[in-house]
Design an enzyme around this catalytic site. Sequence first.
Site, PDB file in Angstrom:
ATOM      1  N   ARG A 146       0.814  -1.213   0.000  1.00  0.00           N
ATOM      2  CA  ARG A 146       0.000   0.000   0.000  1.00  0.00           C
ATOM      3  C   ARG A 146       0.849   1.265   0.000  1.00  0.00           C
ATOM      4  O   ARG A 146       0.294   2.359  -0.006  1.00  0.00           O
ATOM      5  CB  ARG A 146      -0.863   0.003   1.261  1.00  0.00           C
ATOM      6  CG  ARG A 146      -2.355  -0.232   0.993  1.00  0.00           C
ATOM      7  CD  ARG A 146      -3.010  -0.287   2.333  1.00  0.00           C
ATOM      8  NE  ARG A 146      -4.421  -0.121   2.346  1.00  0.00           N
ATOM      9  CZ  ARG A 146      -5.294  -1.109   2.441  1.00  0.00           C
ATOM     10  NH1 ARG A 146      -4.891  -2.361   2.423  1.00  0.00           N
ATOM     11  NH2 ARG A 146      -6.577  -0.848   2.548  1.00  0.00           N
ATOM     12  N   ARG A 154     -21.691  -1.619   2.354  1.00  0.00           N
ATOM     13  CA  ARG A 154     -20.981  -2.684   3.064  1.00  0.00           C
ATOM     14  C   ARG A 154     -20.991  -2.427   4.565  1.00  0.00           C
ATOM     15  O   ARG A 154     -21.056  -3.360   5.371  1.00  0.00           O
ATOM     16  CB  ARG A 154     -19.537  -2.752   2.537  1.00  0.00           C
ATOM     17  CG  ARG A 154     -18.763  -3.946   3.041  1.00  0.00           C
ATOM     18  CD  ARG A 154     -17.444  -4.075   2.326  1.00  0.00           C
ATOM     19  NE  ARG A 154     -16.414  -3.262   2.921  1.00  0.00           N
ATOM     20  CZ  ARG A 154     -15.159  -3.173   2.449  1.00  0.00           C
ATOM     21  NH1 ARG A 154     -14.807  -3.833   1.371  1.00  0.00           N
ATOM     22  NH2 ARG A 154     -14.271  -2.412   3.047  1.00  0.00           N
ATOM     23  N   ARG A 173     -17.296  -3.985  10.134  1.00  0.00           N
ATOM     24  CA  ARG A 173     -15.931  -3.457  10.201  1.00  0.00           C
ATOM     25  C   ARG A 173     -15.928  -2.079  10.839  1.00  0.00           C
ATOM     26  O   ARG A 173     -16.731  -1.216  10.482  1.00  0.00           O
ATOM     27  CB  ARG A 173     -15.328  -3.383   8.793  1.00  0.00           C
ATOM     28  CG  ARG A 173     -14.740  -4.686   8.351  1.00  0.00           C
ATOM     29  CD  ARG A 173     -14.188  -4.607   6.952  1.00  0.00           C
ATOM     30  NE  ARG A 173     -13.224  -3.535   6.752  1.00  0.00           N
ATOM     31  CZ  ARG A 173     -12.425  -3.461   5.705  1.00  0.00           C
ATOM     32  NH1 ARG A 173     -12.482  -4.406   4.776  1.00  0.00           N
ATOM     33  NH2 ARG A 173     -11.586  -2.464   5.558  1.00  0.00           N
ATOM     34  N   ARG A 219     -10.083   7.053   4.105  1.00  0.00           N
ATOM     35  CA  ARG A 219      -9.423   5.892   3.507  1.00  0.00           C
ATOM     36  C   ARG A 219      -9.177   6.122   2.011  1.00  0.00           C
ATOM     37  O   ARG A 219      -8.138   5.736   1.480  1.00  0.00           O
ATOM     38  CB  ARG A 219     -10.253   4.633   3.742  1.00  0.00           C
ATOM     39  CG  ARG A 219     -10.158   4.161   5.198  1.00  0.00           C
ATOM     40  CD  ARG A 219     -11.242   3.178   5.566  1.00  0.00           C
ATOM     41  NE  ARG A 219     -11.227   1.983   4.773  1.00  0.00           N
ATOM     42  CZ  ARG A 219     -12.298   1.216   4.542  1.00  0.00           C
ATOM     43  NH1 ARG A 219     -13.460   1.535   5.091  1.00  0.00           N
ATOM     44  NH2 ARG A 219     -12.195   0.138   3.826  1.00  0.00           N
TER      45      ARG A 219
HETATM   46  P1  AMP Z   1      -8.392  -3.488   3.987  1.00  0.00           P
HETATM   47  O1  AMP Z   1      -9.115  -4.656   4.568  1.00  0.00           O
HETATM   48  O2  AMP Z   1      -7.364  -3.868   2.961  1.00  0.00           O
HETATM   49  O3  AMP Z   1      -9.333  -2.420   3.491  1.00  0.00           O
HETATM   50  O4  AMP Z   1      -7.549  -2.827   5.180  1.00  0.00           O
HETATM   51  C1  AMP Z   1      -8.197  -2.289   6.313  1.00  0.00           C
HETATM   52  C2  AMP Z   1      -7.245  -1.388   7.064  1.00  0.00           C
HETATM   53  O5  AMP Z   1      -6.128  -2.148   7.536  1.00  0.00           O
HETATM   54  C3  AMP Z   1      -6.630  -0.255   6.258  1.00  0.00           C
HETATM   55  O6  AMP Z   1      -7.468   0.894   6.183  1.00  0.00           O
HETATM   56  C4  AMP Z   1      -5.356   0.025   7.047  1.00  0.00           C
HETATM   57  O7  AMP Z   1      -5.636   0.734   8.240  1.00  0.00           O
HETATM   58  C5  AMP Z   1      -4.933  -1.385   7.453  1.00  0.00           C
HETATM   59  N1  AMP Z   1      -4.078  -2.008   6.417  1.00  0.00           N
HETATM   60  C6  AMP Z   1      -4.376  -3.085   5.661  1.00  0.00           C
HETATM   61  N2  AMP Z   1      -3.372  -3.373   4.825  1.00  0.00           N
HETATM   62  C7  AMP Z   1      -2.408  -2.443   5.059  1.00  0.00           C
HETATM   63  C8  AMP Z   1      -1.136  -2.196   4.497  1.00  0.00           C
HETATM   64  N3  AMP Z   1      -0.654  -2.962   3.508  1.00  0.00           N
HETATM   65  N4  AMP Z   1      -0.423  -1.149   4.983  1.00  0.00           N
HETATM   66  C9  AMP Z   1      -0.889  -0.382   5.982  1.00  0.00           C
HETATM   67  N5  AMP Z   1      -2.093  -0.538   6.536  1.00  0.00           N
HETATM   68  C10 AMP Z   1      -2.861  -1.570   6.092  1.00  0.00           C
END
Ligand code: AMP
Length: 197
Positions: free
Chosen positions: A89, A128, A134, A146
Amino acid sequence: MLNLVLFGPPGAGKGTQATYLAKAYQLIHLSTGEILREQIAAGTEIGLLVKDTIQRGELVPDATVIDLIQDKLDKNPEAKGFLFDGFPRTVPQAEALDVLLVHYGRSVSAMLSLEVEKKELMARLMSRGTTSGRIDDADLAVIENRIQVYNDKTAPLIQYYSKAGKYEAINGVGTVQEITDRLRFYIDKLPLNKKSR
Ligand code: AMP
């Protein structure tokens, strides 16, 4: 060996597509978001450290997610390939992934980027939020943040993978099946016989 990065803003459908693709190509699905949510649910030290950050829609530190990914790579030496979902990311994460994969004699085969407009993303995430449970799907300001964080810190990866000739943009609007078909079209064209691609 097939090592795919499934890319896109929050709400682009990465998780849904990753489930299908991992099954279809027998890849290990690694979602850092899922791994972090598991840590929070289990009340681990990492979970406690990242909970507030996730709740605000910010990114957790690079070192934290890189360590989690390294651990999964270590534990799956025989994997046919990996499907990275929500990772990398940031540019430092992408650089770290490249280094890690070299260590295991692998490399990123392609970065498949699901493209969806902001209005549609907002609508999907709000919807969602009514069912996902979540902590970061429940609040409009957090969802906005986000998407902003994606634009500021994650979107530069498009250039990173473009330069490496690995970026593929895929229209992320349509039925789940249509989008899976578009992804598979690109994946099936990748030369897989070489060790690292
Ligand atoms: P996601 O399920 O991919 O939408 O991730 C949910 C949250 O987890 C994100 O908004 C970040 O706070 C954290 N997160 C997930 N993957 C990463 C990553 N690769 N780097 C940093 N934070 C992450």
